[in-house]
Design an enzyme around this catalytic site. Structure first.
Site: not given
Length: 475
Positions: A310, A356, A411
């Protein structure tokens, strides 16, 4: 509460909630700002909207409560409940094609519409918090008042300071962060009021107060952990005339860099909320549904965020980029990068920062960070490398054929920006993520208590019973 509602003051008077007074004066980034008495506080705004929202939900459930909103397959039950439609989350909705919308607003719209600091280009996260809770774009005065209120609530209890100071520097920053937030339960207005006995209609009031106190204290907690583990242990005090992001940046030790302060404003805004099904958001909601305080609920969410699947992805991106540079040396050609991508995939590994669970296009949060980098650090070698990978990786991942989304997520970029400004301690990055995520999950916790959301309790089945379920579904 996305619709704009204008209710008379009788709605507020009829509630048993007593709103805290608005801060009457505050200096903001060097400018003295005085409340005229006309700017409604966040609590007043939410309280006025609540009766209509309660009626809307009541009407919706009465008219459509028995309607089916989705089906669940056996694969979904075994596959992490991906795509199962079973949560209500007001603050944001994630579309697979266009990305996140905060109360119906895209990230570019939020960047345009939310108030900014004087001379700044990025939205103040105080404004996003207001938007997520109420569905309204706040005025500049309302955001300034909220900044001042958070600053006024920011003092840490002495025992929290001592608790953090006693942590060994080898204890992971996220463990320290969760520990400190959990210990703030000692100060919980909700827990104390519940123990005495309060009306259910007042749950949201104490949840609001705890959430405001908690958010206000997070920068100092986060900075104290950073300064203890990586620096000299000294933390600058909160400056009451500055905004939330400035104070966080300054306490970390980077307040003299205006661009880093702007990065914090962007970072805290775009990392705050991403629907309710991700681990940190869902965990906070789940624990809160048991009427645990905001402190315990957020701490649980932070523990989920600490998991490598996560909250550690931006750290893994940096590690992967560093390994790639070491492996291919100075030959940063497209062909060399393409070959390294293939070597990663052929080794059975993923390319961190790409793909994702929901998105099927480039993450708008990635785009907003890329635009920031193009303005502020266009010639940085690591940014150029990230851009080069962005150009090449989607084609390789598509050809590989094992991902539904070959595009970068948030990210893929954030770690490189933090590195550029000198915050190089990658195992600390998730703490910043946690500060931001609090701004997204706590508004929903307030809404949950205001709407009387029940304890969450889905039904589970064993593998042995699964065949009988399949037989029943076919009848």
């Amino acid at each position: 509460m996305a619709s704009t509602l204008r209710l008379g003051t009788s709605a507020l008077r009829s509630s048993s909630i007593a709103a805290k007074p608005v801060v009457q004066s505050a200096a903001f980034n060097g400018l003295r700002c005085y409340s005229t008495g006309k700017a409604k506080s966040l609590k007043e705004t939410f309280a006025e909207k609540l009766p209509a929202e309660l009626e809307k939900v009541k009407k919706l459930r009465k008219e459509h409560g028995s309607k089916v909103i989705g089906e669940v397959t056996l694969d979904q039950a075994y596959g992490g409940a991906r795509g199962v439609k079973c949560l209500v989350w007001e603050g944001s909705v994630l579309d697979s094609e266009e990305g996140i919308r905060f109360r119906g607003r895209t990230i570019p719209e939020c960047q345009e519409l939310l108030p900014k600091a004087p001379g700044g280009q990025e939205p103040l996260p105080e404004g996003l918090f207001w938007l997520l809770l109420t569905g309204e774009i706040p005025t500049e005065q309302q955001v300034r008042d909220l900044s001042a209120e958070w600053a006024a609530r920011s003092d840490l209890p002495k025992f929290i300071e001592e608790l953090i100071d006693r942590c060994p520097s080898t204890l992971h920053p996220m463990s320290q962060f969760s520990l400190a937030v959990t210990a703030l339960e000692h100060e919980s207005a909700f827990a104390k009021a519940y123990a005495k006995g309060i009306n259910k209609k007042d749950y949201w009031n104490y949840t609001f107060e705890d959430s405001m106190d908690l958010i206000a204290k997070l920068p100092t907690i986060a900075a104290k952990i950073y300064r203890n583990v990586f620096k000299d242990g000294k933390v600058a005090p909160i400056q009451k005339d500055k905004d939330y992001s400035y104070n966080l940046a300054n306490q970390l030790g980077y307040g003299d860099n205006n661009d880093f302060v702007e990065l914090m404003r962007l970072y805290l805004t775009i990392h705050s909320d991403h629907e309710g099904g991700n681990v940190s958001a869902h965990t906070t909601h789940l624990v809160g549904s048991a009427l645990s305080s905001p402190m315990l609920s957020l701490a649980a969410g932070l523990n989920g965020l600490a998991g490598p699947l996560h909250g550690l992805a931006n750290q893994e991106v940096l590690n992967w980029l560093t390994k790639m540079k070491a492996a291919i040396g100075n030959d940063l050609s497209d062909e060399a990068i393409k070959n390294y991508l293939w070597s990663t995939l052929n080794a059975g590994q993923v390319v961190p920062g790409y793909g994702h669970a929901v998105l099927r296009k480039t993450d708008p949060r990635y785009v907003s960070q890329r635009e920031f980098a193009l303005r502020k650090l266009p010639d940085d070698p690591m940014f150029k490398l990230v851009s080069q990978v962005y150009k090449i990786a989607p084609g390789v991942l598509t050809e590989h054929g094992k991902t539904k989304n070959p595009y970068p997520n948030v990210d893929a970029h954030s770690g490189v920006l933090l590195q550029y400004y000198g915050l190089t301690e990658a195992n600390y990055y998730t703490v910043l993520f946690g500060v931001s995520r609090a701004l997204g999950v706590l508004p929903q916790l307030i809404i949950d208590r205001a709407l009387g959301a029940p304890i969450e309790r889905p039904k589970s089945y064993s593998t042995e019973l699964s065949p009988s379920l399949l037989v029943l579904s076919c009848k």
